[in-house]
Design a protein around this motif. Structure first.
Motif, short mmCIF file in Angstrom:
data_model
loop_
_atom_site.label_atom_id
_atom_site.label_comp_id
_atom_site.label_asym_id
_atom_site.label_seq_id
_atom_site.Cartn_x
_atom_site.Cartn_y
_atom_site.Cartn_z
N ILE A 4 0.86 -1.19 0.00
CA ILE A 4 0.00 0.00 0.00
C ILE A 4 0.89 1.23 0.00
O ILE A 4 1.69 1.44 0.91
N ASN A 5 0.77 2.02 -1.05
CA ASN A 5 1.42 3.32 -1.11
C ASN A 5 0.32 4.35 -0.86
O ASN A 5 -0.47 4.64 -1.75
N ASP A 6 0.27 4.87 0.35
CA ASP A 6 -0.84 5.77 0.70
C ASP A 6 -0.54 7.20 0.28
O ASP A 6 0.55 7.72 0.52
N LEU A 32 -0.29 6.74 9.80
CA LEU A 32 -0.36 5.85 8.64
C LEU A 32 0.64 4.71 8.77
O LEU A 32 0.33 3.54 8.52
N TYR A 33 1.84 5.07 9.18
CA TYR A 33 2.86 4.03 9.39
C TYR A 33 2.41 3.05 10.47
O TYR A 33 2.49 1.82 10.29
N ALA A 37 0.57 1.24 6.62
CA ALA A 37 0.97 1.67 5.28
C ALA A 37 2.41 1.24 5.01
O ALA A 37 3.26 1.32 5.88
N ASP A 38 2.68 0.79 3.78
CA ASP A 38 4.03 0.34 3.41
C ASP A 38 4.89 1.47 2.85
O ASP A 38 6.11 1.46 2.97
N LEU A 40 4.57 5.98 1.69
CA LEU A 40 3.77 7.20 1.74
C LEU A 40 4.14 8.13 0.60
O LEU A 40 5.33 8.36 0.35
N ASN A 215 -2.27 2.81 -4.66
CA ASN A 215 -2.44 4.05 -3.91
C ASN A 215 -3.76 4.01 -3.16
O ASN A 215 -4.76 3.53 -3.68
N THR A 216 -3.74 4.52 -1.95
CA THR A 216 -4.96 4.62 -1.15
C THR A 216 -5.02 5.98 -0.47
O THR A 216 -4.02 6.70 -0.43
N PHE A 230 -7.93 3.46 2.17
CA PHE A 230 -6.83 2.80 2.88
C PHE A 230 -7.33 1.66 3.74
O PHE A 230 -6.81 0.54 3.69
N LEU A 234 -6.51 -2.20 3.13
CA LEU A 234 -5.72 -2.84 4.19
C LEU A 234 -6.39 -4.12 4.68
O LEU A 234 -5.77 -5.19 4.77
#
Length: 371
Positions: A4-6, A32-33, A37-38, A40, A215-216, A230, A234
Motif C-alpha cells: 500500500i502506497n498511501d 499511517l505508518y 501503510a508500506d 507514503l 495508492n490509497t 486505505f 488494508l
C-alpha cells in the motif's frame, strides 16, 4: 508482496475544501505508518517553499518506510524534490490521447524524450522512480507498453496505472493489468478513483491481475468522489489475500479520527471497515444466528477494527433481541410476554423513528406482564 502506497497527504489533500497544516501532516504520516501503510506519498514539492518545508519535516520523522513525492515529469519538478532530500519520486506524464493533445499538442515523441531526460536525471541521483501514467485507463495499451519498455530501459522501478477519471470496472481493470503485467516490464501500481463507486474494487482487481502496489487514501479522501480507501484495501489484503500484516485497531481508529477531523469530513455510520454501525444487528434472523455463532453474519470481528457489536431494539428485531436485552437488566422473560410486546416495540420504533434502550424495554415488559 503486495504494498500500500498511501497518498492521503498528496491526492487526499487535493480533495476540494481540504487543507492540512504541518502538524496534521506529521501526525497523519506517523499514524499511517502505525496503521500499516508500506509507503507514503506525501506532497508536491513544486508547489513552493512551504510545501517543501513540510516535506522536509516529514522526512525528519525518519519513518522506516519509503517516502515519495509527486512530480510532473519535468526537470524543474524533479529539482524541487531533490532540494527536499527525497529518495523516491513519482514522475507523472499524460498517456491518453486526450491528455497528450491537451498537454503536448499530440506530440508523443516530445513526451517520450522529456520523460527520458527526467528519468535519467532521477536515476543519476540514485532515486527510486515511479512513472505515473496519467489517464492510463483511457490510453492505448500498446502505447503504455512502449512507455513502460522505455522506462525499464532507463532504470525506472515502477509504473503507476492511473484511472484518473474513475471509468474502469473491475473486469476491465483485470483485463488491462493482466496484459501489462504479463509483459514483465515494470512493477505496476494501481491508482484508482471512485467516480462510479469502484475505486477499491478496481484496486483489488489490479492486485488479482498482477499489480504490485496500489495508492490509497484514508476514508477514501481525494479529488471528486475520492480514491481507493486505505482501510478497505488494508483489510482486504489482510483477510482476503492473507497478507502478513498485524492490524492494530487502536492505531486504525486514531488515524481515521485524525484524518476525518483534519479534513472536516464525516465518517458515515455504514462506511465499510470503520463505520460505527457496521456491527449493529437488528434483523431478528441475524440476531438469532449471532447468538449461536459470532461468525454467522460477520466477515471479521469488531475488535479487529476497534468497534463494538450491538443488537439495537428496532422495528426488525425478533424475540432473540428482546430476550438478550431483558437478561442484561436481570429479567428472565416469559415467551408469551415476549410475543405480546414484540409488535408494540415495532410500533413504538416506527412512530418515533428511534430504537428502544434496555430500560425502556424492561418497563414495557413489566407493564405487559401485569396485564
Amino acid at each position: 508482496m503486495l504494498l500500500i502506497n498511501d497518498t492521503t497527504l498528496r491526492d487526499g489533500e487535493q480533495a476540494p475544501y481540504v487543507a492540512f497544516n504541518t502538524q496534521e501532516k506529521l501526525d497523519i504520516a506517523q499514524k499511517l505508518y502505525a496503521a500499516g501503510a508500506d509507503e507514503l506519498e506525501v506532497g508536491i514539492p513544486a508547489m513552493g517553499q512551504k510545501e517543501q518545508d513540510d516535506l522536509k519535516e516529514i522526512l525528519g520523522l525518519n519513518l522506516p518506510i519509503r517516502i515519495m513525492s509527486w512530480n510532473r515529469a519535468t526537470l524543474n519538478d524533479l529539482e524541487a524534490s531533490l532540494k527536499c532530500g527525497l529518495k523516491a519520486v513519482d514522475l507523472s506524464i499524460p498517456v491518453s490521447d486526450i491528455l497528450i493533445d491537451v498537454k503536448f499538442k499530440g506530440d508523443k515523441e516530445r513526451l517520450l524524450r522529456q520523460l527520458e531526460s527526467v528519468v535519467l536525471e532521477a536515476k543519476k541521483e540514485g532515486l527510486f522512480v515511479c512513472i505515473g501514467g496519467e489517464d492510463s485507463s483511457r490510453a492505448d495499451i500498446s502505447f503504455l507498453k512502449e512507455l513502460m519498455s522505455l522506462g525499464k530501459s532507463l532504470g525506472a522501478d515502477r509504473f503507476r496505472y492511473c484511472d484518473t477519471v474513475g471509468i474502469l470496472t473491475p473486469h476491465k481493470t483485470y483485463e488491462n493489468i493482466k496484459q501489462l503485467s504479463s509483459s514483465n516490464l515494470l512493477d505496476i501500481e494501481m491508482h484508482t478513483h471512485n467516480d462510479f463507486g469502484m475505486a477499491t474494487a478496481n484496486a483489488i482487481a489490479g492486485f488479482e491481475a498482477g499489480a504490485y502496489s496500489c495508492n490509497t487514501t484514508v476514508i477514501g479522501l481525494g479529488e471528486r468522489a475520492g480514491n481507493a480507501s486505505f482501510e478497505q484495501v488494508l483489510m482486504s489484503l489482510a483477510r482476503l489475500f492473507n497478507k502478513d500484516v498485524l492490524i492494530n485497531s487502536e492505531s486504525l481508529k486514531a488515524l481515521v479520527r485524525t484524518v476525518s477531523s483534519a479534513s472536516n469530513r464525516r465518517v458515515d455510520t455504514n462506511l465499510p471497515i470503520i463505520g460505527e454501525y457496521i456491527f449493529s444487528h437488528e434483523s431478528g434472523i441475524h440476531v438469532n444466528g449471532m447468538m449461536k455463532s459470532k461468525s454467522s453474519y460477520e466477515p471479521f470481528t469488531p475488535k479487529e477494527v476497534g468497534l463494538e457489536r450491538c443488537f439495537p431494539i428496532g422495528k426488525h428485531s425478533g424475540t432473540s433481541t428482546l430476550l438478550y436485552h431483558l437478561r442484561t437488566v436481570g429479567i428472565e422473560p416469559k415467551k408469551e410476554v415476549l410475543e405480546i410486546i414484540l409488535p408494540l416495540v415495532r410500533e413504538i420504533v416506527t412512530n418515533r423513528k428511534r430504537v428502544l434502550d434496555a430500560q425502556e424495554l424492561k418497563e414495557l415488559y413489566l407493564c405487559s406482564s401485569v396485564i
